[in-house]
Enzyme design. Structure first.
Site, short mmCIF file in Angstrom:
data_model
loop_
_atom_site.label_atom_id
_atom_site.label_comp_id
_atom_site.label_asym_id
_atom_site.label_seq_id
_atom_site.Cartn_x
_atom_site.Cartn_y
_atom_site.Cartn_z
N ASP A 1 0.94 -1.14 -0.15
CA ASP A 1 0.05 -0.14 0.00
C ASP A 1 0.94 1.27 0.08
O ASP A 1 2.01 1.25 0.13
CB ASP A 1 -0.83 0.11 1.00
CG ASP A 1 -0.33 -0.45 2.48
OD1 ASP A 1 0.95 -0.42 2.65
OD2 ASP A 1 -1.06 -1.03 3.25
N GLU B 1 -9.38 -2.47 5.53
CA GLU B 1 -10.37 -2.18 6.79
C GLU B 1 -11.39 -3.16 6.90
O GLU B 1 -11.95 -3.81 5.93
CB GLU B 1 -10.62 -0.78 6.93
CG GLU B 1 -9.62 0.36 6.76
CD GLU B 1 -8.88 0.59 8.11
OE1 GLU B 1 -8.80 -0.30 8.89
OE2 GLU B 1 -8.33 1.72 8.16
N HIS C 1 -6.98 -5.32 10.16
CA HIS C 1 -6.88 -4.82 8.85
C HIS C 1 -5.39 -5.43 8.18
O HIS C 1 -4.43 -5.64 9.05
CB HIS C 1 -6.83 -3.39 8.71
CG HIS C 1 -5.64 -2.51 8.98
ND1 HIS C 1 -5.91 -1.40 9.72
CD2 HIS C 1 -4.24 -2.64 8.70
CE1 HIS C 1 -4.79 -0.90 9.86
NE2 HIS C 1 -3.74 -1.55 9.35
N ASN D 1 -7.42 -3.65 14.21
CA ASN D 1 -8.72 -3.92 14.03
C ASN D 1 -8.77 -5.15 12.94
O ASN D 1 -9.85 -5.30 12.36
CB ASN D 1 -9.47 -2.73 13.34
CG ASN D 1 -8.89 -2.31 12.38
OD1 ASN D 1 -7.88 -2.70 11.72
ND2 ASN D 1 -9.40 -1.00 11.82
C1 GLP Z 1 -0.42 0.06 8.70
C2 GLP Z 1 -0.05 -0.55 7.31
C3 GLP Z 1 -0.35 -2.02 7.53
C4 GLP Z 1 0.38 -2.67 8.63
C5 GLP Z 1 -0.35 -1.79 9.88
C6 GLP Z 1 0.20 -2.27 11.16
O1 GLP Z 1 -1.69 0.38 8.75
N1 GLP Z 1 -0.68 0.06 6.14
O2 GLP Z 1 0.11 -2.80 6.34
O3 GLP Z 1 0.51 -3.90 8.78
O4 GLP Z 1 -0.16 -0.44 9.93
O5 GLP Z 1 1.22 -1.50 11.61
P1 GLP Z 1 2.28 -1.77 12.97
O6 GLP Z 1 3.07 -2.76 12.37
O7 GLP Z 1 3.05 -0.45 12.98
O8 GLP Z 1 1.26 -2.15 14.07
#
Ligand code: GLP
Length: 221
Positions: free
Chosen positions: A54, A130, A125, A123
């Site tokens: 993304d 989402e 995702h 959540n």
């Molecule tokens: C963002 C990214 C996701 C990632 C998520 C969790 O929203 N787009 O791909 O998995 O954060 O992030 P973290 O690893 O910082 O908890």
């Protein structure tokens, strides 16, 4: 097996492997280890192709908060990956719909994703898919939830956290031959428990992984 070992093993097995790559805090350790190994393993990434999950919409690539900047800091600047083979969606594209189609086509033309690493949002995702995302969704523009914007506010001055992103869809991700889900960080216990329960539903995007036949979950919560 660590995530880094899985990535390096995949490259060793197929130096032309096509990888799906995540951002966030969780995979930083994986990239650090990979970079450490790859300075020793000459030409490690020379023939590898990567596709990030993304990118934010409306954030220039060189902005400190863009995922392109993240990837440069954590991987691209340190290994011999060909910049032409390192793909992220272009969140500044004039025609975002066309950009999503172009990204899907690029993945297809590269032969499809072989091994994709994912982080897990609190959540549930994956990428920026989402809760409520259909499991067959393709790469598209999405509106970020408030909780996701808060979780990612670090690199954006007050009030300027992006509201939209381009993300690979759950359907796009599920077409990867192998998937590794990385779960780490505070506040992920409930999400991990929900995943473990095996209850499949669009209210929890990561549960789509139960429909895939080759998923490894590496959890440290
Ligand atoms: C963002 C990214 C996701 C990632 C998520 C969790 O929203 N787009 O791909 O998995 O954060 O992030 P973290 O690893 O910082 O908890």
């Amino acid at each position: 097996m660590t995530a880094a070992e899985l990535m390096l093993g995949a490259i060793r097995d197929n130096p032309r492997v096509v990888l799906g790559l995540p951002t966030g805090r969780t995979p930083i350790g994986m990239y650090e280890r990979v970079v450490r190994e790859c300075t020793r393993e000459y030409h490690c990434f020379r023939d590898v192709t990567t596709f990030n999950l993304d990118e934010y919409v409306g954030v220039p690539a060189e902005h400190p908060g863009s995922y392109f900047t993240y990837m440069k800091q954590h991987l691209f600047d340190h290994v011999d990956l060909d910049p032409a083979q390192a793909h992220l969606p272009h969140g500044m594209a004039a025609d975002l719909g066309a950009e999503c189609v172009r990204y899907e086509n690029e993945i297809r033309d590269a032969g499809g994703l072989e091994l994709t690493f994912l982080g897990l949002g609190r959540n549930g995702h994956i990428g920026f898919n989402e809760p409520g995302t259909p499991f067959d969704a393709r790469t598209r523009v999405v509106t970020l939830t408030e909780s996701t914007r808060k979780a990612n506010a670090e690199f954006f001055p007050e009030g300027s956290v992006p509201t939209q992103a381009i993300t690979m869809g759950i359907g796009t991700i599920l077409e990867s031959k192998r998937i590794v889900l990385l779960v780490a960080g505070s506040g992920k216990e409930a999400a991990l428990e929900r995943l473990r329960s095996g209850t499949i539903g669009e209210d929890f995007p990561a549960s789509a992984l139960w429909t895939h036949e080759d998923v490894t979950v590496l959890a440290a919560v």
